[in-house]
Design a protein around this motif. Sequence first.
Motif, PDB file in Angstrom:
ATOM      1  N   TYR A 116       1.016  -1.007  -0.093  1.00 24.77           N
ATOM      2  CA  TYR A 116      -0.079  -0.158  -0.068  1.00 24.77           C
ATOM      3  C   TYR A 116       0.917   1.024  -0.051  1.00 24.77           C
ATOM      4  O   TYR A 116       1.897   1.242   0.815  1.00 24.77           O
ATOM      5  N   TYR A 169       3.062  11.727   0.880  1.00 25.04           N
ATOM      6  CA  TYR A 169       2.679  12.982   1.692  1.00 25.04           C
ATOM      7  C   TYR A 169       3.600  14.331   1.518  1.00 25.04           C
ATOM      8  O   TYR A 169       4.692  13.885   0.734  1.00 25.04           O
ATOM      9  N   GLN A 209       0.470  -3.647  12.126  1.00 22.60           N
ATOM     10  CA  GLN A 209      -0.799  -2.903  12.255  1.00 22.60           C
ATOM     11  C   GLN A 209      -1.082  -1.619  11.394  1.00 22.60           C
ATOM     12  O   GLN A 209      -1.921  -0.680  11.696  1.00 22.60           O
ATOM     13  N   TYR A 244      -0.791   6.526  16.140  1.00 25.39           N
ATOM     14  CA  TYR A 244       0.400   6.139  15.929  1.00 25.39           C
ATOM     15  C   TYR A 244       1.358   7.358  16.600  1.00 25.39           C
ATOM     16  O   TYR A 244       0.884   8.745  16.521  1.00 25.39           O
ATOM     17  N   TYR A 288       5.117   8.978  15.563  1.00 32.37           N
ATOM     18  CA  TYR A 288       6.556   8.990  14.578  1.00 32.37           C
ATOM     19  C   TYR A 288       7.128  10.175  15.105  1.00 32.37           C
ATOM     20  O   TYR A 288       6.797  11.153  15.731  1.00 32.37           O
ATOM     21  N   PHE A 311       8.976   5.593  12.269  1.00 29.73           N
ATOM     22  CA  PHE A 311       7.669   4.977  13.254  1.00 29.73           C
ATOM     23  C   PHE A 311       8.170   4.615  14.512  1.00 29.73           C
ATOM     24  O   PHE A 311       9.253   4.118  15.005  1.00 29.73           O
ATOM     25  N   SER A 329       0.212  -1.921  19.691  1.00 29.98           N
ATOM     26  CA  SER A 329      -0.142  -3.160  18.847  1.00 29.98           C
ATOM     27  C   SER A 329       1.439  -3.505  17.967  1.00 29.98           C
ATOM     28  O   SER A 329       1.436  -4.765  17.732  1.00 29.98           O
ATOM     29  N   GLU A 330       2.227  -2.546  18.069  1.00 32.15           N
ATOM     30  CA  GLU A 330       3.484  -2.568  17.204  1.00 32.15           C
ATOM     31  C   GLU A 330       4.452  -1.322  17.689  1.00 32.15           C
ATOM     32  O   GLU A 330       3.989  -0.371  17.964  1.00 32.15           O
ATOM     33  N   SER A 358      -5.690   6.811  12.088  1.00 31.13           N
ATOM     34  CA  SER A 358      -6.188   6.387  10.975  1.00 31.13           C
ATOM     35  C   SER A 358      -7.548   5.529  11.230  1.00 31.13           C
ATOM     36  O   SER A 358      -7.690   4.691  12.510  1.00 31.13           O
ATOM     37  N   ASP A 413      -8.481   2.772   9.571  1.00 28.95           N
ATOM     38  CA  ASP A 413      -8.363   1.481   9.330  1.00 28.95           C
ATOM     39  C   ASP A 413      -6.878   1.377   9.437  1.00 28.95           C
ATOM     40  O   ASP A 413      -6.085   2.237   9.316  1.00 28.95           O
ATOM     41  N   SER A 414      -6.126   0.122   9.604  1.00 27.72           N
ATOM     42  CA  SER A 414      -4.865  -0.196   9.750  1.00 27.72           C
ATOM     43  C   SER A 414      -4.251  -0.071   8.219  1.00 27.72           C
ATOM     44  O   SER A 414      -3.203  -0.048   8.248  1.00 27.72           O
ATOM     45  N   TRP A 415      -5.078  -0.814   7.333  1.00 32.88           N
ATOM     46  CA  TRP A 415      -4.445  -1.082   6.192  1.00 32.88           C
ATOM     47  C   TRP A 415      -4.794   0.098   4.974  1.00 32.88           C
ATOM     48  O   TRP A 415      -3.811   0.392   4.411  1.00 32.88           O
ATOM     49  N   ASN A 416      -5.881  -0.078   4.844  1.00 30.42           N
ATOM     50  CA  ASN A 416      -6.183   0.756   3.212  1.00 30.42           C
ATOM     51  C   ASN A 416      -6.676   2.117   3.459  1.00 30.42           C
ATOM     52  O   ASN A 416      -7.122   2.717   2.474  1.00 30.42           O
ATOM     53  N   THR A 417      -6.595   2.658   4.767  1.00 27.22           N
ATOM     54  CA  THR A 417      -6.685   4.275   4.670  1.00 27.22           C
ATOM     55  C   THR A 417      -5.672   4.801   5.387  1.00 27.22           C
ATOM     56  O   THR A 417      -4.732   4.355   5.937  1.00 27.22           O
ATOM     57  N   ALA A 473      -3.277   7.523   7.090  1.00 25.80           N
ATOM     58  CA  ALA A 473      -3.028   8.165   8.379  1.00 25.80           C
ATOM     59  C   ALA A 473      -3.053  10.006   8.201  1.00 25.80           C
ATOM     60  O   ALA A 473      -2.409  10.278   7.314  1.00 25.80           O
TER      61      ALA A 473
END
Lengths: 117, 114
Positions: free
Chosen positions: A32, A36, A102, B33, B35, B45, B55-56, B95, B97-101, B103
Amino acid sequence: AQSVAQPEDQVNVAEGNPLTVKCTYSVSGNPYLFWYVQYPNRGLQFLLKYITGDNLVKGSYGFEAEFNKSQTSFHLKKPSALVSDSALYFCAVRDLWDGGSQGNLIFGKGTKLSVKP
Amino acid sequence: EPEVTQTPSHQVTQMGQEVILRCVPISNHLYFYWYRQILGQKVEFLVSFYNNEISEKSEIFDDQFSVERPDGSNFTLKIRSTKLEDSAMYFCASSADSWNTEAFFGQGTRLTVV
């Protein structure tokens, strides 16, 4: 491990000319991809993303980017640059198969775009 | 347009002191998150947070760091016993969602350790 490379520290363009900011990526699965922009003393603003579907994605402020799987690239483009486009541009990737990640983003080092009148 | 807000915009602290950086994520977002960006370097990150737990986290995020969501709106980063090398811009992001949206990032807090 996943990574993002922005091979150019700086790109100089004359106003009205097309611009390209390069980005290549390395991931273990399907990427993905995101672009930015960071203006001086500001946070990161989302420009556009590639998730799936058409390889050419359009985003904010007239920017677009082309996903090329064979070349593992996601170059940012704009047909006609504006002086106000001058900023720092970051390419970023999320790796879908990164052992349960995540969704944290891996950023390139950034490319400074300078558009001269 | 909803946005992520961070306070303070600039924090100066003495080496060895503790600092708390505050963030208010976008209200309907689920993933949060932190950063950081050391001057002139890439954005790195630190940690992700979901469902009231980490979560990470990256290698940077050691025992010196902690995160908390003390209420329904704030998300904080605590840095204990600050060091000179902790000086950086710290960005909070959220965000849906974690994947396809994408941040959404805050304006950042510039931390200067002296």
